[in-house]
Design a protein around this motif. Structure first.
Motif, PDB file in Angstrom:
ATOM      1  N   PHE A 106      -4.993  41.882   7.274  1.00 37.84           N
ATOM      2  CA  PHE A 106      -6.148  41.362   6.544  1.00 37.84           C
ATOM      3  C   PHE A 106      -6.321  42.303   5.357  1.00 37.84           C
ATOM      4  N   ASP A 107      -6.107  41.814   4.148  1.00 38.65           N
ATOM      5  CA  ASP A 107      -6.353  42.667   2.987  1.00 38.65           C
ATOM      6  C   ASP A 107      -7.857  42.656   2.757  1.00 38.65           C
ATOM      7  N   ALA A 108      -8.506  43.724   3.214  1.00 35.55           N
ATOM      8  CA  ALA A 108      -9.965  43.764   3.243  1.00 35.55           C
ATOM      9  C   ALA A 108     -10.591  44.062   1.882  1.00 35.55           C
ATOM     10  N   HIS A 109      -9.744  44.343   0.883  1.00 37.64           N
ATOM     11  CA  HIS A 109     -10.308  44.648  -0.432  1.00 37.64           C
ATOM     12  C   HIS A 109      -9.260  44.445  -1.522  1.00 37.64           C
ATOM     13  N   CYS A 110      -9.420  43.407  -2.317  1.00 37.00           N
ATOM     14  CA  CYS A 110      -8.520  43.239  -3.459  1.00 37.00           C
ATOM     15  C   CYS A 110      -9.252  42.504  -4.579  1.00 37.00           C
ATOM     16  N   HIS A 111      -8.549  42.356  -5.702  1.00 38.50           N
ATOM     17  CA  HIS A 111      -9.135  41.730  -6.900  1.00 38.50           C
ATOM     18  C   HIS A 111      -8.146  40.729  -7.468  1.00 38.50           C
ATOM     19  N   LEU A 112      -7.833  39.712  -6.697  1.00 44.35           N
ATOM     20  CA  LEU A 112      -6.839  38.733  -7.164  1.00 44.35           C
ATOM     21  C   LEU A 112      -7.327  37.919  -8.364  1.00 44.35           C
ATOM     22  N   GLN A 113      -8.639  38.010  -8.661  1.00 37.11           N
ATOM     23  CA  GLN A 113      -9.157  37.297  -9.836  1.00 37.11           C
ATOM     24  C   GLN A 113      -8.908  38.090 -11.116  1.00 37.11           C
ATOM     25  N   ASP A 114      -8.436  39.329 -10.975  1.00 39.34           N
ATOM     26  CA  ASP A 114      -8.199  40.184 -12.141  1.00 39.34           C
ATOM     27  C   ASP A 114      -7.245  39.476 -13.094  1.00 39.34           C
ATOM     28  N   PRO A 115      -7.587  39.443 -14.401  1.00 41.09           N
ATOM     29  CA  PRO A 115      -6.734  38.726 -15.355  1.00 41.09           C
ATOM     30  C   PRO A 115      -5.272  39.173 -15.317  1.00 41.09           C
ATOM     31  N   ARG A 116      -5.022  40.411 -14.883  1.00 37.19           N
ATOM     32  CA  ARG A 116      -3.638  40.899 -14.827  1.00 37.19           C
ATOM     33  C   ARG A 116      -2.822  40.236 -13.716  1.00 37.19           C
ATOM     34  N   ILE A 169      -0.400  35.036  -2.797  1.00 35.95           N
ATOM     35  CA  ILE A 169      -1.040  34.704  -1.515  1.00 35.95           C
ATOM     36  C   ILE A 169      -0.005  34.087  -0.574  1.00 35.95           C
ATOM     37  N   ARG A 170       0.851  33.194  -1.132  1.00 30.37           N
ATOM     38  CA  ARG A 170       1.907  32.571  -0.303  1.00 30.37           C
ATOM     39  C   ARG A 170       2.916  33.604   0.171  1.00 30.37           C
ATOM     40  N   ALA A 171       3.361  34.469  -0.748  1.00 35.05           N
ATOM     41  CA  ALA A 171       4.357  35.481  -0.394  1.00 35.05           C
ATOM     42  C   ALA A 171       3.791  36.448   0.648  1.00 35.05           C
ATOM     43  N   ALA A 172       2.553  36.841   0.453  1.00 33.15           N
ATOM     44  CA  ALA A 172       1.935  37.787   1.386  1.00 33.15           C
ATOM     45  C   ALA A 172       1.793  37.158   2.772  1.00 33.15           C
ATOM     46  N   ALA A 173       1.496  35.837   2.797  1.00 29.95           N
ATOM     47  CA  ALA A 173       1.346  35.145   4.088  1.00 29.95           C
ATOM     48  C   ALA A 173       2.628  35.247   4.902  1.00 29.95           C
ATOM     49  N   THR A 174       3.787  35.191   4.223  1.00 31.96           N
ATOM     50  CA  THR A 174       5.048  35.271   4.965  1.00 31.96           C
ATOM     51  C   THR A 174       5.296  36.679   5.513  1.00 31.96           C
ATOM     52  N   ARG A 187      -5.391  37.066   5.440  1.00 28.23           N
ATOM     53  CA  ARG A 187      -6.681  36.964   4.745  1.00 28.23           C
ATOM     54  C   ARG A 187      -6.768  37.965   3.602  1.00 28.23           C
ATOM     55  N   PHE A 188      -7.546  37.586   2.599  1.00 27.73           N
ATOM     56  CA  PHE A 188      -7.805  38.465   1.450  1.00 27.73           C
ATOM     57  C   PHE A 188      -9.299  38.449   1.156  1.00 27.73           C
ATOM     58  N   ALA A 189      -9.944  39.602   1.188  1.00 30.75           N
ATOM     59  CA  ALA A 189     -11.324  39.665   0.721  1.00 30.75           C
ATOM     60  C   ALA A 189     -11.239  39.975  -0.776  1.00 30.75           C
ATOM     61  N   VAL A 190     -11.524  38.958  -1.589  1.00 30.66           N
ATOM     62  CA  VAL A 190     -11.404  39.111  -3.042  1.00 30.66           C
ATOM     63  C   VAL A 190     -12.764  39.514  -3.614  1.00 30.66           C
ATOM     64  N   ASN A 191     -12.799  40.702  -4.197  1.00 27.96           N
ATOM     65  CA  ASN A 191     -14.055  41.278  -4.680  1.00 27.96           C
ATOM     66  C   ASN A 191     -14.306  41.045  -6.160  1.00 27.96           C
ATOM     67  N   VAL A 249      -8.779  33.090   1.245  1.00 26.63           N
ATOM     68  CA  VAL A 249      -9.603  33.999   0.432  1.00 26.63           C
ATOM     69  C   VAL A 249     -11.067  34.023   0.888  1.00 26.63           C
ATOM     70  N   VAL A 250     -11.547  35.218   1.200  1.00 27.10           N
ATOM     71  CA  VAL A 250     -12.962  35.425   1.518  1.00 27.10           C
ATOM     72  C   VAL A 250     -13.619  35.961   0.248  1.00 27.10           C
ATOM     73  N   PRO A 251     -14.589  35.214  -0.316  1.00 22.75           N
ATOM     74  CA  PRO A 251     -15.191  35.657  -1.575  1.00 22.75           C
ATOM     75  C   PRO A 251     -16.207  36.780  -1.370  1.00 22.75           C
ATOM     76  N   CYS A 252     -16.233  37.723  -2.302  1.00 24.63           N
ATOM     77  CA  CYS A 252     -17.240  38.799  -2.296  1.00 24.63           C
ATOM     78  C   CYS A 252     -17.793  38.924  -3.710  1.00 24.63           C
TER      79      CYS A 252
END
Ligand SMILES: [Zn+2]
Length: 248
Positions: free
Chosen positions: A15-25, A34-39, A44-48, A68-71
């Protein structure tokens, strides 16, 4: 009924409890990531969110991806840019997104953080901690060189029955029990942000191995323990994470 994300073929669940996948980078490659990580077992990803500018991106990402769990939260670095009605806007995001947790919020006296008025940081942090308590949601906390201040503030507002995640914990070992008594969990850095998925996989695996060796646990035991801790933290009422649905 919880919408469970696709299960990985791999036995290890993370469970990636803290990430920023919305980051423009990384936002453009986030679906592939997300697909690659699932394999490789990241279920789960808590996107902050970090400021008023990206809360809508986090909201949309959580709508598009069951994993994705939104924060939502105002990060200390973005305190100077906040609008006068930032708190109303934050409350609106929580009422429109009942499955959201609080984050990323915090205190920073590091090289960038010390350019930002610390009194303002404390005020913004304090209000969001109170909001997390009011909403009974877990909260993801960023802290750089301000662990003494952090512990004092958490003591004054806490305890936090819904939990506090201290991400990238770098405080002293002596402070660990003080934080833990208030409801804190400890996490490692958000490896995935800004990293190629192949590199992220390698990093996750090597970190797991390293931490497991430090704790004299098997890698699989450590993975399962941290996964269960994250599930516990993020399965508050209203969350898309449900312990029963994730158990098998
Ligand atoms: Zn962060």
């Amino acid at each position: 009924m919880a919408q469970a994300p696709a299960r990985a073929a791999s036995a290890v669940r993370l469970f990636d409890a803290h990430c920023h996948l919305q980051d423009p980078r990384v936002a453009a490659v986030a679906p592939a990531l997300i697909r690659a990580a699932a394999t490789s077992g990241v279920a789960r990803f808590a996107v902050n969110g970090t400021s008023e500018k990206d809360w809508h991106l986090v909201k949309r990402m959580a709508e598009d991806h069951p994993a994705v769990v939104p924060c939502f939260g105002l990060h200390p670095w973005w305190v100077p840019e906040r609008s006068p009605d930032w708190m109303d806007s934050l409350r609106r995001f929580f009422s429109e997104t009942p499955e959201a947790a609080v984050g990323e919020i915090g205190l920073d006296k590091g090289s960038h953080g010390k350019t930002i008025d610390f009194g303002d940081q404390v005020e913004v942090f304090w209000r969001q901690l109170e909001l997390a308590k009011e909403l009974d949601r877990p909260v993801s906390v960023h802290c750089v060189r301000a662990f003494g201040d952090l512990l004092e503030i958490l003591k004054q507002i806490g305890p936090f029955p819904a939990g506090v995640l201290l991400h990238s914990y770098l405080g002293s070992a002596e402070m660990v029990s003080g934080f833990a008594n208030l409801g804190c969990y400890f996490s490692l850095s958000g490896f995935l942000t800004g990293m190629k998925s192949s590199k992220a996989k390698k990093m996750l695996k090597s970190v797991l191995k390293y931490v497991a060796s430090l704790l004299e646990m098997s890698e699989a035991e450590l993975a399962e323990t941290s996964y269960k801790n994250a599930i516990k933290l993020f399965s508050y009422p209203g969350s898309k994470v449900h312990p029963e649905a994730e158990a098998n």
